[in-house]
Scaffold this active site. Structure first.
Site, short mmCIF file in Angstrom:
data_model
loop_
_atom_site.label_atom_id
_atom_site.label_comp_id
_atom_site.label_asym_id
_atom_site.label_seq_id
_atom_site.Cartn_x
_atom_site.Cartn_y
_atom_site.Cartn_z
N CYS A 14 42.46 96.70 -60.22
CA CYS A 14 42.11 97.47 -61.42
C CYS A 14 41.60 96.63 -62.60
CB CYS A 14 43.30 98.31 -61.87
SG CYS A 14 44.20 99.10 -60.53
N ARG A 43 51.38 91.66 -52.23
CA ARG A 43 52.62 92.13 -52.84
C ARG A 43 53.79 91.46 -52.12
NH1 ARG A 43 50.83 97.43 -54.51
NH2 ARG A 43 48.74 97.04 -55.35
N GLN A 61 42.66 97.23 -49.94
CA GLN A 61 42.60 98.59 -50.47
C GLN A 61 41.14 99.02 -50.63
OE1 GLN A 61 44.90 98.01 -54.13
NE2 GLN A 61 46.49 99.34 -53.29
N ASP A 63 39.58 100.49 -53.00
CA ASP A 63 39.79 100.84 -54.40
C ASP A 63 38.49 101.28 -55.07
OD1 ASP A 63 42.23 100.93 -55.55
OD2 ASP A 63 42.39 98.80 -55.98
N HIS A 65 37.20 102.88 -59.13
CA HIS A 65 37.57 103.28 -60.47
C HIS A 65 36.39 103.98 -61.12
CE1 HIS A 65 40.43 99.99 -59.60
NE2 HIS A 65 41.27 100.83 -60.16
N LYS A 145 48.62 112.58 -61.55
CA LYS A 145 47.96 112.13 -60.32
C LYS A 145 48.01 113.21 -59.25
CE LYS A 145 52.05 109.94 -58.26
NZ LYS A 145 52.57 108.77 -57.52
N HIS A 191 41.70 106.11 -61.07
CA HIS A 191 41.88 105.25 -59.90
C HIS A 191 41.81 106.16 -58.67
CE1 HIS A 191 43.96 102.09 -62.43
NE2 HIS A 191 44.20 103.17 -63.15
#
Length: 291
Positions: A14, A43, A61, A63, A65, A145, A191
């Site tokens: 992000c 992680r 991911q 991902d 945005h 979300k 996101h």
């Protein structure tokens, strides 16, 4: 530390898209801005919680945005929902469990922006026609979300797709755009991840199909089975043509009897077995067996 440079493991994608946005002053005419990447993140998961492809320490991911104005929330969310359905249905997933999580007790952002954001999510879900449950107070502190769970062939539910509105990062990073009245305002950040973790999604696919992938997903789509060694050269010629057509092909050169070649291919769930004997080689054909 490598060659006097300090490196860190990236836990999320992000902030990097945020910095891309901040690289220039944006106008409302540029919005929405959509950026996506397959980003590898790390992680620290305790060793006892690691589980095959489903829970790992390093994963990729899908991902994306979206930076938009409050008035664009509904259209952007609906677009993401449509994309989610289109992609997941290609893999055979057509049954979804959808949850809308709303404002928790502790949160950032004004009442007005929370109301507008939550209303945008509701309106998008209703326009999509999906049934959904509401998890009151289950949203993140920085925005509401939508979570989408998919159902596999034997009815198990798997969490995959997430669409998350964020009021926090734009404020913390000082993101702005010039609105139509000339004032500077903070954008809404969305996101979204459709697969979530690519590794985890592969695990879900293996479980869903029990290794019996559809033809287009199978790692090996066609296996050529020569009856004797004299047909191997012809098999390689056929394999070359099939590969040129974009198929994933291999030639079984183990030298086993035909019955065993077929059994092995069936156990390994190869979609198409092409038997090649003397008659097929001389006539320029194969004897295809579709499992």
């Amino acid at each position: 530390e490598i060659e006097e440079q300090t490196y860190q493991l990236k836990p999320m994608n992000c902030p990097f898209h945020v910095l891309l946005y901040k690289d220039a002053l944006r106008s409302y005419r540029e919005l929405p801005i959509r950026w996506a990447e397959l980003g590898t993140v790390y992680r620290f998961e305790r060793s006892g919680t690691l589980h095959g492809l489903f829970r790992v320490r390093g994963f990729t991911q899908d991902d994306a945005h979206i930076f938009c104005t409050p008035d664009q929330i509904k259209a952007e969310i609906l677009g993401v929902l449509n994309l989610t359905e289109a992609i997941l249905s290609h893999f055979g997933f057509r049954s979804f469990e959808v949850n809308l999580s709303t404002r928790p007790d502790k949160s950032v952002g004004s009442d007005d922006i929370w109301e507008k954001a939550t209303s945008g999510l509701r309106s998008a879900l209703e326009a999509k026609g999906w049934k959904y449950s509401v998890d009151e107070g289950g949203g993140a502190f920085y925005g509401p979300k939508i979570d989408v769970k998919i159902e596999d062939a034997i009815g198990r539910k798997w969490q995959c797709s997430t669409i998350q509105l964020d009021f926090n990062l734009p404020e913390r990073f000082g993101l702005e755009f010039v609105s139509d009245d000339g004032t500077r305002q903070a954008p809404i950040m969305i996101h979204r991840a459709i697969f979530g973790s690519m590794e985890r999604f592969f695990g879900i696919l293996v479980e869903n199909y029990a290794g019996d992938f559809p033809f287009w997903l199978s790692p090996v789509q066609v296996r050529l089975l020569p009856v004797t060694e004299t047909q191997i050269d012809y098999c390689h010629e056929v394999a070359k043509e099939l590969k040129a057509a974009g198929l994933r092909v291999e030639v079984d050169q183990t030298g086993d009897r035909l019955g065993k070649l077929i059994r092995n291919a069936e156990k390994q769930k190869i979609p198409v077995m092409a038997v090649v004997g003397a008659a097929e080689a001389s006539s320029g054909q194969v004897n295809a067996r579709i499992r």
